[in-house]
Design a protein around this motif. Structure first.
Motif, short mmCIF file in Angstrom:
data_model
loop_
_atom_site.label_atom_id
_atom_site.label_comp_id
_atom_site.label_asym_id
_atom_site.label_seq_id
_atom_site.Cartn_x
_atom_site.Cartn_y
_atom_site.Cartn_z
N ARG A 329 0.64 -0.91 -0.03
CA ARG A 329 0.13 -0.54 0.46
C ARG A 329 0.92 1.09 0.00
O ARG A 329 2.27 1.13 -0.39
CB ARG A 329 -0.48 0.19 1.59
N CYS A 330 0.34 2.23 -0.18
CA CYS A 330 1.04 3.71 -0.23
C CYS A 330 0.01 4.60 0.56
O CYS A 330 -1.03 4.31 0.29
CB CYS A 330 1.31 4.19 -1.62
N VAL A 331 0.79 6.15 0.89
CA VAL A 331 0.35 6.87 1.38
C VAL A 331 1.46 8.40 0.62
O VAL A 331 3.00 8.41 0.27
CB VAL A 331 0.89 6.96 2.55
N ILE A 332 1.07 9.53 0.20
CA ILE A 332 1.23 10.22 -0.73
C ILE A 332 1.33 11.45 0.02
O ILE A 332 0.50 12.04 0.27
CB ILE A 332 0.67 10.28 -2.31
N LEU A 333 2.12 12.03 0.96
CA LEU A 333 2.02 12.74 1.59
C LEU A 333 1.40 14.23 0.70
O LEU A 333 2.45 14.81 -0.60
CB LEU A 333 3.34 13.55 2.47
N PRO A 334 0.97 15.68 1.27
CA PRO A 334 0.46 16.81 0.63
C PRO A 334 1.13 17.40 0.51
O PRO A 334 2.20 17.96 1.16
CB PRO A 334 -0.92 17.31 1.49
N ASP A 335 1.60 17.98 -0.39
CA ASP A 335 2.01 19.62 -1.62
C ASP A 335 3.66 19.32 -0.53
O ASP A 335 4.15 20.70 -0.10
CB ASP A 335 2.32 20.80 0.65
N GLY A 336 3.96 18.22 -1.23
CA GLY A 336 5.17 17.94 -1.97
C GLY A 336 6.26 17.84 -0.15
O GLY A 336 7.53 18.24 -0.13
N GLN A 337 5.75 17.58 0.54
CA GLN A 337 6.17 17.05 1.97
C GLN A 337 6.41 16.03 1.83
O GLN A 337 6.55 14.95 1.09
CB GLN A 337 5.21 17.34 3.12
N ASP A 338 7.60 15.83 3.54
CA ASP A 338 8.94 14.89 2.87
C ASP A 338 7.85 14.21 4.25
O ASP A 338 7.65 14.53 5.24
CB ASP A 338 9.60 14.54 3.03
N PRO A 339 8.45 12.95 5.50
CA PRO A 339 7.48 12.72 6.38
C PRO A 339 8.42 13.50 7.80
O PRO A 339 7.47 14.21 8.39
CB PRO A 339 7.68 11.17 6.85
N ASP A 340 9.40 14.09 7.82
CA ASP A 340 10.01 15.06 8.56
C ASP A 340 9.30 16.15 8.46
O ASP A 340 8.42 16.50 9.59
CB ASP A 340 11.20 15.55 8.69
N ASP A 341 8.41 17.00 7.63
CA ASP A 341 8.11 17.68 7.68
C ASP A 341 6.92 17.73 8.19
O ASP A 341 6.35 18.88 8.94
CB ASP A 341 7.84 18.83 6.00
N PHE A 342 5.83 17.14 6.87
CA PHE A 342 4.54 16.57 7.54
C PHE A 342 3.63 16.54 9.57
O PHE A 342 3.16 17.25 9.74
CB PHE A 342 3.98 15.43 6.96
N VAL A 343 5.50 15.74 9.63
CA VAL A 343 5.20 15.46 11.16
C VAL A 343 5.30 16.27 12.09
O VAL A 343 4.37 17.26 12.77
CB VAL A 343 5.87 14.17 11.46
N ARG A 344 6.25 17.22 11.45
CA ARG A 344 6.38 18.38 12.20
C ARG A 344 5.54 19.96 12.47
O ARG A 344 5.01 20.13 13.23
CB ARG A 344 7.87 18.98 11.92
N ALA A 345 4.78 19.73 11.26
CA ALA A 345 3.62 20.36 11.45
C ALA A 345 2.60 19.85 11.26
O ALA A 345 1.64 21.35 12.12
CB ALA A 345 3.64 20.85 9.31
N ASN A 346 2.70 18.28 11.36
CA ASN A 346 0.66 18.39 11.72
C ASN A 346 0.83 16.87 13.39
O ASN A 346 0.21 17.03 14.15
CB ASN A 346 0.34 17.52 10.50
N GLY A 347 1.97 16.46 13.69
CA GLY A 347 1.81 15.70 14.29
C GLY A 347 1.89 14.10 14.24
O GLY A 347 1.37 14.03 13.32
N GLY A 348 2.24 13.32 14.91
CA GLY A 348 2.52 12.17 14.26
C GLY A 348 0.68 11.48 14.33
O GLY A 348 0.32 10.45 13.69
N ASP A 349 -0.20 12.52 15.28
CA ASP A 349 -1.58 11.30 15.42
C ASP A 349 -2.00 11.97 13.67
O ASP A 349 -3.20 10.90 13.07
CB ASP A 349 -2.69 11.85 15.66
#
Length: 701
Positions: A329-349
């Motif tokens: 399966r796959c997950v594509i993060l929005p707005d060209g973010q990588d997982p580090d960017d996304f977690v710092r902006a939105n949190g683990g939940d």
């Protein structure tokens, strides 16, 4: 060469049940046996069988079986000697290999020691060194002290500090070069490979450092933001995964694994509470990665960066979609973010929500093809169709290929026959393109080998251009050694030849010369035999009669019980002498077990069996009657002996009848003797059929 003493020492120190339970949930069934779902093929009903007393295993689904060595070979993709070293490391046993056959084991350990010492040195400089630039970088990336300690992050200052430190610890220059932490400069001096970088140690599955990734602190002074270890005898980026040593228990607990691209992405997810996380090492997901991960879970969620490179990686992963019943399966993060960017902006939940709503990889990729082409126009549909067919080219031999054709047709609004009729042409084009690329790669390799030969003949090989030194660094690593891995022929992606292993390691562990089995209508006394397959082919069942196949199953059942309860069989030794065995190895094992003294333990019994038959573990692990039967052990023993005698009598009577019908050279006395024997066998068959009547027959087909 690994001595027999060391092999036995490792075998005795390994608990097969504990080894299997690292990745397989086992549950008791019957008196002593354990069962679970096979880790080597997809199944929902447990058919994987472990016998603790004899330390053997067998899967009734895929037919594999053996002992701890065989299990590790199958699970880890190792050779037999490598499986011994693997289990020796696991048990903390140091092997003493014969010097005349010294191989890569000792060298591998030394290279690991170099990497371990390098990791400790860099970690100390990061945490307590005077140069605070590494700590400032970590603070800027929100990597706190606990995270730095857990992942053993470090700082590499360069300027020969590592070379001097390792030299003081007794490591040779060649060991530093082979571990890829140093190289020779143009003037012949030894140079640190990494400088002015924050270091990310890469661990193997046992948590030992085997390589490094370094992130430049000043990108203006270097031509590489990230510099990774080249491939070495202990590190292959297509096989190893960053963080796997920490994540594997959490992967089993959640029954899924998250794959990301990048060290810091993996660490950020871990800090956010997503602990079943690993990262690829500068490469796309490979078949070796998938093989490693599917030992622990069938659900792999590939979390791509939301850019074009991430989407390309998603398409490359399609080739693994049918491996081992994998749920890819796959997950594509929005707005060209990588997982580090996304977690710092939105949190683990928030990230966990995305992961819980992951989509099948095939759905995502086909959806992207629609977005890239205007399927409202004929030209757009044709482009999307060709792209989709190129995408499923690796799956062209799949039994599900018609389903993929239908999926493409539904998405593009085309007739499935049109998709099918165009598939052959597109597949041929892709194949021709791959063959052309393969030839070009081979030509490049030959040209490179020739350049290296000419350079060597000219008095010294010249390396490829390396990393530029920062101003003020006295070293000149512009033409340093990039890799110490031995040159060799091209191998498929994700597969690597053994390092410094002689030919005889390539002989399969379960190799045995072919031997003879009697065919229908032929005697069992040594005449009229035909060759059968080797041990790994289960006697070549295609050449056996139905009666012989069923007797063979009964023989295996007998061996399983015999090695578990040898003393219970001793009173029936005379009956066992009357059996005409289908597999001569089974008879050899049976008599080796019965020759042991009364009261001999299961481990000693197995040792006696192995002494006379190298394949003993595979042969004695294939029985299941002791686990499935509700009858007492004594009843099962009697049933097996009656059944074996019944099959022997049937085979003997059938052979006699065949000779009476077809052998015109028989004299009257011979015919009379055969007729009497057939009559006696018929009477005995009726008695034995009554004896086994009412007991469930596991061999009936």
């Amino acid at each position: 060469m690994i001595s027999d003493e060391d092999k036995n020492k490792v075998r005795d120190a390994t608990d097969l049940v504990a080894l299997v339970q690292e990745t397989v949930e086992l549950k008791p069934r019957g008196n002593t046996d354990l069962w679970g779902c096979c880790p080597f093929h997809g199944e929902k009903t447990p058919s994987f069988h472990v016998i603790p007393a004899t330390q053997v295993w067998h899967c009734f689904g895929c037919g594999e079986g053996g002992d701890a060595f065989t299990y590790v070979m199958k699970r880890e993709g190792l050779s037999f000697p490598e499986s011994i070293r693997y289990l020796a490391d696991r048990a903390g046993i140091e092997l003493e290999e014969d010097r005349s056959f010294k191989r890569s084991g000792t060298k591998r350990n030394r290279l690991i020691e170099v990497c371990e010492e390098t990791s400790e040195f860099y970690h100390t400089l990061l945490m307590r060194g005077k140069d605070a630039r590494g700590r400032e970088y970590c603070k800027g990336r929100e990597l706190d002290a606990d995270t730095c300690r857990k992942y053993r992050l470090g700082f590499a200052p360069g300027h020969g500090m590592l070379v001097r430190h390792l030299g003081s610890k007794g490591f040779t220059p060649q060991e530093m070069i082979d571990a890829n932490v140093a190289f020779r400069s143009r003037n012949g001096g030894l140079v640190d490979r990494f400088f002015d970088r924050v270091m990310f140690p890469i661990m193997d599955e046992q948590g030992r450092c085997i390589a490094f990734g370094g992130r430049a602190l000043d990108k203006e002074k270097t031509n590489a933001k990230y510099l990774n270890s080249s491939e070495t005898p202990i590190f292959h980026k297509g096989k190893n995964l960053y963080g796997f040593n920490w994540a594997k228990d959490h992967i089993v607990a959640r029954n899924e694994v998250i794959v990301v691209e990048g060290y810091i992405s993996a660490m950020s997810c871990w800090k956010a509470g997503i602990e079943n996380i690993v990262a690829v090492l500068g490469t796309a997901l490979t078949e070796a990665h998938v093989k490693t991960l599917t030992r622990f879970t069938k659900k792999i969620i590939y979390m791509f960066d939301g850019d074009a490179a991430g989407q390309k990686a998603a398409r490359r992963a399609i080739q693994f979609i049918e491996k081992d019943d994998i749920d890819l399966r796959c997950v594509i993060l929005p707005d060209g973010q990588d997982p580090d960017d996304f977690v710092r902006a939105n949190g683990g939940d928030k990230l966990r929500e995305l992961l819980d709503n992951s989509i099948p990889l095939m759905d995502f990729v086909f959806g992207k093809l629609e977005e890239e082409s205007d399927i409202s126009t004929p030209g757009g549909r044709a482009k999307a169709m060709k792209s989709a067919l190129e995408l499923i080219y690796p799956l062209r031999a799949s039994y599900m290929i018609d389903g993929y054709y239908m999926q493409i047709a539904d998405r593009l609004g085309l007739d499935v026959e049109m998709i099918r009729s165009n598939a052959g042409k597109v597949f041929r084009e892709v194949q021709q393109r791959e063959e052309t690329n393969r030839r070009r790669e081979q030509e490049r390799e030959r040209a490179q080998a020739e350049r290296e030969r000419v350079a060597a003949d000219g008095g010294g090989a010249r390396g490829t251009r390396g990393e530029h030194p920062s101003p003020g660094d006295s070293h000149a690593p512009a033409r340093g050694v990039q890799s110490s891995a031995p040159a060799g022929p091209a191998v498929p992606a994700g597969e690597y030849p053994p390092y410094d292993e002689p030919f005889y390691d390539e002989v399969p562990y379960d190799y045995a010369p072919s031997f003879d089995v009697p065919h229908e209508g032929r005697g069992a006394g040594g005449e009229g035999f035909a060759p059968a397959a080797s041990a790994g082919d289960d006697l070549g069942l295609a050449v056996l009669t139905d009666l012989e196949r069923r007797q063979l199953m009964c023989e295996r059942e007998l061996l399983t019980m015999l090695t578990t309860y040898p003393d219970s069989f001793r009173p029936f030794a005379e009956r066992i002498t009357e059996v005409e065995w289908v597999d001569a190895r089974n008879e050899t094992i049976a008599w080796a077990v019965l020759a042991t003294p009364e009261g001999t333990g299961a481990a000693e019994v197995m040792a006696a069996a192995r002494a006379v038959c190298p394949e003993a573990a595979e042969l004695v692990s294939a029985g299941m009657i002791s686990s499935t039967s509700k009858h007492p052990t004594e009843t099962n023993i009697g049933f097996l002996l009656d059944t074996l005698e019944l099959y022997t009598a049937r085979r003997r009577m059938k052979a006699a009848q065949g000779r009476l019908r077809s052998d015109s050279s028989l004299g009257s006395d011979e015919r009379r003797a055969l007729a009497i024997q057939a009559t006696q066998d018929a009477a005995r068959i009726r008695e034995l059929e009554r004896a086994v009547e009412g007991i469930a027959d596991p061999f009936r087909q």
